[in-house]
Design a protein around this motif. Structure first.
Motif, mmCIF file in Angstrom:
data_model
loop_
_atom_site.group_PDB
_atom_site.id
_atom_site.type_symbol
_atom_site.label_atom_id
_atom_site.label_comp_id
_atom_site.label_asym_id
_atom_site.label_seq_id
_atom_site.Cartn_x
_atom_site.Cartn_y
_atom_site.Cartn_z
ATOM 1 N N TYR A 40 0.833 -1.199 0.000
ATOM 2 C CA TYR A 40 0.000 0.000 0.000
ATOM 3 C C TYR A 40 0.870 1.253 0.000
ATOM 4 O O TYR A 40 0.620 2.198 -0.743
ATOM 5 C CB TYR A 40 -0.941 -0.005 1.204
ATOM 6 N N ARG A 41 1.890 1.252 0.854
ATOM 7 C CA ARG A 41 2.789 2.410 0.906
ATOM 8 C C ARG A 41 3.488 2.621 -0.433
ATOM 9 O O ARG A 41 3.651 3.756 -0.884
ATOM 10 C CB ARG A 41 3.825 2.236 2.017
ATOM 11 N N ALA A 42 3.912 1.517 -1.052
ATOM 12 C CA ALA A 42 4.589 1.630 -2.344
ATOM 13 C C ALA A 42 3.636 2.133 -3.424
ATOM 14 O O ALA A 42 4.011 2.938 -4.276
ATOM 15 C CB ALA A 42 5.169 0.275 -2.745
ATOM 16 N N ALA A 43 2.399 1.685 -3.389
ATOM 17 C CA ALA A 43 1.434 2.078 -4.413
ATOM 18 C C ALA A 43 0.945 3.503 -4.240
ATOM 19 O O ALA A 43 0.530 4.144 -5.204
ATOM 20 C CB ALA A 43 0.250 1.122 -4.396
ATOM 21 N N THR A 44 0.989 4.020 -3.025
ATOM 22 C CA THR A 44 0.482 5.367 -2.783
ATOM 23 C C THR A 44 1.596 6.385 -2.581
ATOM 24 O O THR A 44 1.323 7.536 -2.244
ATOM 25 C CB THR A 44 -0.444 5.386 -1.548
ATOM 26 N N SER A 45 2.825 5.990 -2.821
ATOM 27 C CA SER A 45 3.939 6.917 -2.658
ATOM 28 C C SER A 45 3.909 7.966 -3.769
ATOM 29 O O SER A 45 3.320 7.758 -4.832
ATOM 30 C CB SER A 45 5.269 6.158 -2.701
ATOM 31 N N PRO A 46 4.545 9.089 -3.547
ATOM 32 C CA PRO A 46 4.588 10.121 -4.595
ATOM 33 C C PRO A 46 5.238 9.626 -5.890
ATOM 34 O O PRO A 46 4.813 9.991 -6.985
ATOM 35 C CB PRO A 46 5.423 11.237 -3.965
ATOM 36 N N GLU A 47 6.241 8.759 -5.755
ATOM 37 C CA GLU A 47 6.907 8.215 -6.942
ATOM 38 C C GLU A 47 5.943 7.354 -7.756
ATOM 39 O O GLU A 47 5.933 7.401 -8.982
ATOM 40 C CB GLU A 47 8.134 7.385 -6.546
ATOM 41 N N ALA A 48 5.141 6.560 -7.049
ATOM 42 C CA ALA A 48 4.181 5.704 -7.744
ATOM 43 C C ALA A 48 3.109 6.545 -8.437
ATOM 44 O O ALA A 48 2.701 6.241 -9.562
ATOM 45 C CB ALA A 48 3.535 4.731 -6.769
ATOM 46 N N LYS A 49 2.665 7.588 -7.781
ATOM 47 C CA LYS A 49 1.664 8.465 -8.388
ATOM 48 C C LYS A 49 2.224 9.147 -9.632
ATOM 49 O O LYS A 49 1.540 9.264 -10.650
ATOM 50 C CB LYS A 49 1.192 9.505 -7.375
ATOM 51 N N GLN A 50 3.480 9.554 -9.561
ATOM 52 C CA GLN A 50 4.107 10.183 -10.714
ATOM 53 C C GLN A 50 4.256 9.176 -11.855
ATOM 54 O O GLN A 50 3.975 9.496 -13.014
ATOM 55 C CB GLN A 50 5.474 10.742 -10.339
ATOM 56 N N ALA A 51 4.657 7.957 -11.536
ATOM 57 C CA ALA A 51 4.791 6.919 -12.566
ATOM 58 C C ALA A 51 3.440 6.602 -13.192
ATOM 59 O O ALA A 51 3.341 6.393 -14.411
ATOM 60 C CB ALA A 51 5.409 5.662 -11.956
ATOM 61 N N TYR A 52 2.392 6.582 -12.376
ATOM 62 C CA TYR A 52 1.042 6.329 -12.901
ATOM 63 C C TYR A 52 0.626 7.443 -13.857
ATOM 64 O O TYR A 52 0.077 7.177 -14.927
ATOM 65 C CB TYR A 52 0.047 6.225 -11.748
ATOM 66 N N LYS A 53 0.889 8.682 -13.484
ATOM 67 C CA LYS A 53 0.532 9.802 -14.360
ATOM 68 C C LYS A 53 1.291 9.733 -15.674
ATOM 69 O O LYS A 53 0.733 9.994 -16.745
ATOM 70 C CB LYS A 53 0.810 11.129 -13.652
ATOM 71 N N GLN A 54 2.571 9.386 -15.607
ATOM 72 C CA GLN A 54 3.373 9.271 -16.824
ATOM 73 C C GLN A 54 2.850 8.146 -17.711
ATOM 74 O O GLN A 54 2.761 8.295 -18.927
ATOM 75 C CB GLN A 54 4.837 9.033 -16.480
ATOM 76 N N ALA A 55 2.506 7.030 -17.101
ATOM 77 C CA ALA A 55 1.985 5.906 -17.883
ATOM 78 C C ALA A 55 0.644 6.260 -18.505
ATOM 79 O O ALA A 55 0.387 5.938 -19.674
ATOM 80 C CB ALA A 55 1.846 4.668 -16.995
ATOM 81 N N ALA A 56 -0.206 6.958 -17.763
ATOM 82 C CA ALA A 56 -1.511 7.357 -18.289
ATOM 83 C C ALA A 56 -1.341 8.332 -19.441
ATOM 84 O O ALA A 56 -2.044 8.241 -20.459
ATOM 85 C CB ALA A 56 -2.354 7.974 -17.180
ATOM 86 N N GLU A 57 -0.403 9.246 -19.311
ATOM 87 C CA GLU A 57 -0.142 10.207 -20.391
ATOM 88 C C GLU A 57 0.383 9.486 -21.623
ATOM 89 O O GLU A 57 -0.027 9.778 -22.753
ATOM 90 C CB GLU A 57 0.867 11.247 -19.909
ATOM 91 N N PHE A 58 1.277 8.528 -21.435
ATOM 92 C CA PHE A 58 1.820 7.750 -22.551
ATOM 93 C C PHE A 58 0.710 6.986 -23.267
ATOM 94 O O PHE A 58 0.647 6.960 -24.495
ATOM 95 C CB PHE A 58 2.896 6.784 -22.044
ATOM 96 N N ILE A 59 -0.178 6.387 -22.508
ATOM 97 C CA ILE A 59 -1.295 5.634 -23.099
ATOM 98 C C ILE A 59 -2.200 6.571 -23.890
ATOM 99 O O ILE A 59 -2.631 6.238 -24.993
ATOM 100 C CB ILE A 59 -2.070 4.880 -22.000
ATOM 101 N N ARG A 60 -2.483 7.740 -23.342
ATOM 102 C CA ARG A 60 -3.328 8.709 -24.049
ATOM 103 C C ARG A 60 -2.692 9.125 -25.366
ATOM 104 O O ARG A 60 -3.346 9.214 -26.397
ATOM 105 C CB ARG A 60 -3.575 9.939 -23.177
ATOM 106 N N LYS A 61 -1.373 9.376 -25.339
ATOM 107 C CA LYS A 61 -0.663 9.794 -26.554
ATOM 108 C C LYS A 61 -0.660 8.684 -27.603
ATOM 109 O O LYS A 61 -0.846 8.941 -28.789
ATOM 110 C CB LYS A 61 0.763 10.193 -26.233
ATOM 111 N N THR A 62 -0.443 7.451 -27.172
ATOM 112 C CA THR A 62 -0.390 6.347 -28.132
ATOM 113 C C THR A 62 -1.763 6.039 -28.707
ATOM 114 O O THR A 62 -1.867 5.602 -29.845
ATOM 115 C CB THR A 62 0.200 5.071 -27.505
ATOM 116 N N ARG A 63 -2.805 6.274 -27.973
ATOM 117 C CA ARG A 63 -4.159 6.036 -28.495
ATOM 118 C C ARG A 63 -4.535 7.080 -29.538
ATOM 119 O O ARG A 63 -5.284 6.794 -30.459
ATOM 120 C CB ARG A 63 -5.186 6.045 -27.368
ATOM 121 N N LYS A 64 -4.041 8.304 -29.380
ATOM 122 C CA LYS A 64 -4.366 9.356 -30.335
ATOM 123 C C LYS A 64 -3.702 9.121 -31.685
ATOM 124 O O LYS A 64 -4.241 9.502 -32.718
ATOM 125 C CB LYS A 64 -3.933 10.714 -29.781
ATOM 126 N N ASN A 65 -2.532 8.496 -31.684
ATOM 127 C CA ASN A 65 -1.797 8.267 -32.944
ATOM 128 C C ASN A 65 -2.238 7.054 -33.632
ATOM 129 O O ASN A 65 -2.822 6.245 -33.747
ATOM 130 C CB ASN A 65 -0.297 8.186 -32.678
#
Length: 65
Positions: A40-65
């Protein structure tokens, strides 16, 4: 039917109580809780949240292309 159900309930609760009192089971549960807290601590850490945002942004970009 109801009488039989009550007897089954008493038997089941007795088994559950004896299982909960078992030191080996208590140790396993404590270890599982500790592992869950670490995950839980690992999943809710600031690093994990940042990685999730980056992955979500990457997925959004790849879906648009």
């Amino acid at each position: 039917m109801i009488k039989n159900g009550g007897a089954k309930l008493k038997t089941g609760s007795g088994k559950l109580y004896s299982l909960a009192k078992d030191p080996a089971v208590q140790t396993k549960v404590r270890n599982m809780v500790a592992d869950g807290q670490k995950l839980y601590r690992a999943a809710t850490s600031p690093e994990a949240k940042q990685a999730y945002k980056q992955a979500a942004e990457f997925i959004r970009k790849t879906r648009k292309n």
